[in-house]
Enzyme design. Structure first.
Site, PDB file in Angstrom:
ATOM      1  N   THR A 114      27.701  34.447  41.589  1.00 36.13           N
ATOM      2  CA  THR A 114      28.927  33.983  42.220  1.00 36.13           C
ATOM      3  C   THR A 114      30.103  34.600  41.488  1.00 36.13           C
ATOM      4  O   THR A 114      29.959  35.214  40.437  1.00 36.13           O
ATOM      5  CB  THR A 114      29.030  32.450  42.147  1.00 36.13           C
ATOM      6  OG1 THR A 114      29.253  32.067  40.787  1.00 36.13           O
ATOM      7  CG2 THR A 114      27.779  31.787  42.667  1.00 36.13           C
ATOM      8  N   ALA A 116      32.158  33.066  39.830  1.00 37.43           N
ATOM      9  CA  ALA A 116      32.405  32.318  38.606  1.00 37.43           C
ATOM     10  C   ALA A 116      31.369  32.567  37.529  1.00 37.43           C
ATOM     11  O   ALA A 116      31.558  32.168  36.390  1.00 37.43           O
ATOM     12  CB  ALA A 116      32.453  30.818  38.920  1.00 37.43           C
ATOM     13  N   CYS A 117      30.262  33.208  37.876  1.00 36.35           N
ATOM     14  CA  CYS A 117      29.153  33.286  36.929  1.00 36.35           C
ATOM     15  C   CYS A 117      28.607  34.693  36.851  1.00 36.35           C
ATOM     16  O   CYS A 117      28.266  35.286  37.867  1.00 36.35           O
ATOM     17  CB  CYS A 117      28.045  32.329  37.344  1.00 36.35           C
ATOM     18  SG  CYS A 117      26.584  32.421  36.292  1.00 36.35           S
ATOM     19  N   GLY A 118      28.510  35.217  35.637  1.00 38.65           N
ATOM     20  CA  GLY A 118      27.970  36.546  35.458  1.00 38.65           C
ATOM     21  C   GLY A 118      26.518  36.569  35.046  1.00 38.65           C
ATOM     22  O   GLY A 118      25.920  37.626  34.937  1.00 38.65           O
ATOM     23  N   CYS A 120      24.141  34.070  36.335  1.00 37.33           N
ATOM     24  CA  CYS A 120      23.427  33.080  37.146  1.00 37.33           C
ATOM     25  C   CYS A 120      22.052  33.540  37.569  1.00 37.33           C
ATOM     26  O   CYS A 120      21.170  32.722  37.799  1.00 37.33           O
ATOM     27  CB  CYS A 120      24.248  32.739  38.394  1.00 37.33           C
ATOM     28  SG  CYS A 120      25.856  32.037  38.033  1.00 37.33           S
TER      29      CYS A 120
END
Length: 282
Positions: A114, A116-118, A120
């Protein structure tokens, strides 16, 4: 980068008024990264990642992602990158040279990230510690030059001025000159775009450079910068505990809260040159 923004209608509510008006949003769309690799007589295509990003600099993003994940070792591994898109699909297909072996390891390389997340898509805790060697660079930056970097970054954030919704990463040389700036709705994407651009410009490794982050510094950003051998990372926001731990382990100078003519040093103070009248308090 008109495709980086989306126009919409909003209702603005205030204490004394309700207004129907137009607004501009930062675009967020998926990009699929595919890898074509293997000997010329036996080429193999593999889906590597789907990441939510702000459209633009997609080739840089794909190359930077593959590098910071340790799948490729640099620009010389890449034969070509082909972008294809229609109404629903945005795909970056990275073709490696026939003699290059993709370092996919035993990890299930099927990331879905996402904005927001590198990290995930990783399937085990050990997967997030992509192999990084200790940074032995002894470059120094003056505190005075560091104080001026946030203003340089802010002056160049065109998309943030338009949308208010994007992260930025900027690469500076050891004289404090801005070399590359990229914006994206995902902070990790902005860093991958920076590194992809540096690869294309044959600046790697980035042993004499500083990475400036417009927000907080999480572990995944430290790891990406470490892969590119960046010795100094400065964030306008706060670092996480894991970011501080790994910056110290990898011998990276990590600064946080760089704003309003001040900053905190969390690791590697020996790279900061203080030519100031400083009072140290215990």
């Amino acid at each position: 980068m008109t495709n980086a923004i989306v126009h919409t209608r909003v209702t603005k509510v205030a204490v004394e008024s309700i207004t129907d008006t137009s607004d501009i949003l930062a675009a967020e769309e998926p990009l699929e990264i595919r890898l074509v690799h293997g000997p010329s007589h036996n080429r193999r295509q593999q889906n590597i990642s789907v990441t939510m990003r702000t459209p633009g600099e997609d080739m840089e993003l794909a190359a930077g992602f593959l590098f910071t994940e340790g799948i490729i070792s640099g620009q010389d591994d890449i034969q070509e990158i082909i972008l294809s898109e229609d109404k629903d699909d945005h795909i970056a297909t990275v073709h490696l040279k026939p003699g290059v072996t993709a370092q996919l390891g035993n990890t299930a390389r099927n990331f879905t990230a996402t904005a927001a997340c590198g990290v995930c898509g990783k399937t085990a805790i050990s997967d997030i510690h992509t192999a990084v060697s200790v940074n032995d660079n002894d470059i120094r930056f003056s505190a005075d030059s560091l104080f001026g970097l946030p203003a340089l970054l802010r002056n160049e954030q065109a998309l943030f001025d338009t949308t208010g919704g994007l992260h930025a990463a900027a690469l500076f040389d050891n004289s404090g000159h801005l070399l590359i700036l990229r914006e994206d709705i995902g902070r990790h994407n902005a860093v991958d775009k920076i590194i992809g651009a540096a690869m294309a410009q044959h600046l790697m490794p980035l042993k004499n450079h500083l990475l400036l982050l417009s927000g907080r510094a999480g572990f995944e950003l430290i790891q990406k910068a470490a892969m590119a051998k960046i010795p100094v990372i400065a964030a306008i926001g706060a670092p996480s505990s894991m970011a501080v731990k790994m910056a110290a382990q990898w011998n990276i100078t990590l600064l946080g809260f760089l704003k309003e003519q001040r900053f905190n040093i969390y690791s590697g103070p020996e790279r900061i040159d203080f030519k100031l009248n400083i009072t140290t308090h215990g």
